[in-house]
Design a protein around this motif. Sequence first.
Motif, PDB file in Angstrom:
ATOM      1  N   GLY A  40      40.523  31.417  38.625  1.00 16.82           N
ATOM      2  CA  GLY A  40      39.083  31.194  38.679  1.00 16.82           C
ATOM      3  C   GLY A  40      38.466  31.056  37.306  1.00 16.82           C
ATOM      4  O   GLY A  40      37.694  30.123  37.034  1.00 16.82           O
TER       5      GLY A  40
ATOM      6  N   PHE B 299      35.918  38.650  50.020  1.00 11.60           N
ATOM      7  CA  PHE B 299      36.951  39.458  49.385  1.00 11.60           C
ATOM      8  C   PHE B 299      37.404  40.599  50.292  1.00 11.60           C
ATOM      9  O   PHE B 299      38.600  40.810  50.493  1.00 11.60           O
TER      10      PHE B 299
ATOM     11  N   ARG C 198      30.346  36.626  48.432  1.00 14.38           N
ATOM     12  CA  ARG C 198      31.595  36.873  47.696  1.00 14.38           C
ATOM     13  C   ARG C 198      32.250  38.174  48.160  1.00 14.38           C
ATOM     14  O   ARG C 198      33.462  38.223  48.411  1.00 14.38           O
TER      15      ARG C 198
ATOM     16  N   ASN D  10      35.658  33.290  42.021  1.00 13.93           N
ATOM     17  CA  ASN D  10      35.917  34.092  40.822  1.00 13.93           C
ATOM     18  C   ASN D  10      35.524  33.390  39.533  1.00 13.93           C
ATOM     19  O   ASN D  10      35.464  34.023  38.482  1.00 13.93           O
TER      20      ASN D  10
ATOM     21  N   GLN E 194      40.258  47.045  36.488  1.00  8.26           N
ATOM     22  CA  GLN E 194      39.438  45.844  36.542  1.00  8.26           C
ATOM     23  C   GLN E 194      38.499  45.739  35.338  1.00  8.26           C
ATOM     24  O   GLN E 194      38.293  44.659  34.788  1.00  8.26           O
TER      25      GLN E 194
ATOM     26  N   ARG F  74      38.969  32.657  46.877  1.00  5.84           N
ATOM     27  CA  ARG F  74      38.591  33.574  45.801  1.00  5.84           C
ATOM     28  C   ARG F  74      38.633  32.888  44.438  1.00  5.84           C
ATOM     29  O   ARG F  74      37.866  33.248  43.542  1.00  5.84           O
TER      30      ARG F  74
ATOM     31  N   SER G 100      44.493  34.883  41.382  1.00  2.00           N
ATOM     32  CA  SER G 100      43.244  34.264  41.834  1.00  2.00           C
ATOM     33  C   SER G 100      42.117  34.514  40.835  1.00  2.00           C
ATOM     34  O   SER G 100      41.255  33.652  40.625  1.00  2.00           O
ATOM     35  N   VAL G 101      42.131  35.679  40.197  1.00  2.00           N
ATOM     36  CA  VAL G 101      41.128  35.961  39.159  1.00  2.00           C
ATOM     37  C   VAL G 101      41.359  35.064  37.951  1.00  2.00           C
ATOM     38  O   VAL G 101      40.430  34.442  37.419  1.00  2.00           O
TER      39      VAL G 101
END
Length: 481
Positions: free
Chosen positions: A421, A387, A383, A294, A38, A290, A417-418
């Motif tokens: 966003g 998640f 958030r 995000n 990440q 998300r 989804s990241v």
Amino acid sequence: MLENRRPASISEEFATQHDPRLRLLIPLVVGIAFLMEQLDSTIIATAIPQMADGLATTPVRLNLAITAYVLALAVFIPVSGWFADRFGARQVFVLALSIFTVSSAFCGIAQNFETLLAMRVLQGLGGAMMTPVGRLILLRSFPRKELVTAMTYTTLPAIIGPVIGPLLGGLLTHYLSWRWIFYVNLPFGVLGIILALRHVGDIHGSRDVKFDFLGFLTVGAACALLQLGIENVGRPMIAIPWVVTVLAASVLLLLAFGWYARRVPDPAVDLTLFRLRSFSVGTLAGGICRVGLNGVPFVLPLMLQVGFGMSAIESGSITFVSALSALLVRPISKHMLRLFGFGSVLLWSAVIGSALVAGFALMQADTPRLVIAGYVFLFGLARASQFMTSNTLSYADMPSAQLSSATSLGGVLQQLSVSFGVSLGAMFLGIVTWDGSALTPEHFHQVFLLMAIIPLVSLPGFFFLRPEDGVEVSQHKRKPR
């Protein structure tokens, strides 16, 4: 109709039941890998100008180093489950950690752009295997009643990484060198490899399933083109007609794979997983929510720096507060599910999260820093709750035989989804400054109001949940509706 197919009532043996130390050691090993992956998705962004100078290239061209990494993730995540089943989760996980660690070292010593780009692709291959295989190890090491505890360790890095990545990248680049954003992975990678070899069991799935090479090519190309198109929505590197063409091609390939997957016995991605109600709600409805949440880690630092005139370190210190709230949610998440159940936690965290995203539009340059930090902390609570709950729900009722396929597919959707966003946040910024005007606080306010709509779109999906969904995990007793 969505169905929940319960696994057969058989006695399963879990590593953590034999050795209580593994309840901490296995999540620690997997958490190290998740955090590295990440961080690597975000830490490079703040170092691009210095990297461009050091490698004699341009910042725009160096954006390919970010895109190449994310594209490799998108291509190889779908088949990680097959490799884990065929060769063993521990072996694949250790190999992925080794590839990621070695390629990080080569990124750090790269002397030209081409070498860096090749090593970033190799990093993406390692990261694509680490994330879903690590999640699979957790799922097969903990009994269902402890799944909430196990899944929080997979979710925390996903929440914390994008928040501390830019701050850590800025600090390392400012006080040491941009090369240290890659070297920082080395001690964590070596530690993770040693711990995995010592404490992770040899977990195998079915070895009789043949590798679906055609399906892999189809879904891999679709994911790569979709990811490339998403990246170019927010940071255009190719002309708009080509962006549209790339996105259209990705959709056509996904439709072709959907037709193909129904006609082969063991497709590269098992689309029948969506028949399981808890998985479809957790990944699809939860994924939409998300996307809206995000975008905040991308847009908020820009508002604080460009709109309010803060320094990168001051901005990073404020956004880092949301990581602290994620740590607070972890120990109470099981109690929230026991009291309220999956449906209520998902619904209200989405509603509250949407309201808090909209509330950023009230921030001004003269708003006290402590007030902003406190508000960011509250947003982080909502958030993290969303998640952790949606990720846990996705695998709460999943039969053991389908866990490897589920973690692969879930990993793809989480990655998208990241990306969605960030890209939607960038796209909204482009829309509100369509006339070419400079970004002002008012422009950022408009973007936050637009992003606040997205979590609300997910709400109808949460109403599909029934009282029995995930009850074995949440241990929540509710009367049937």
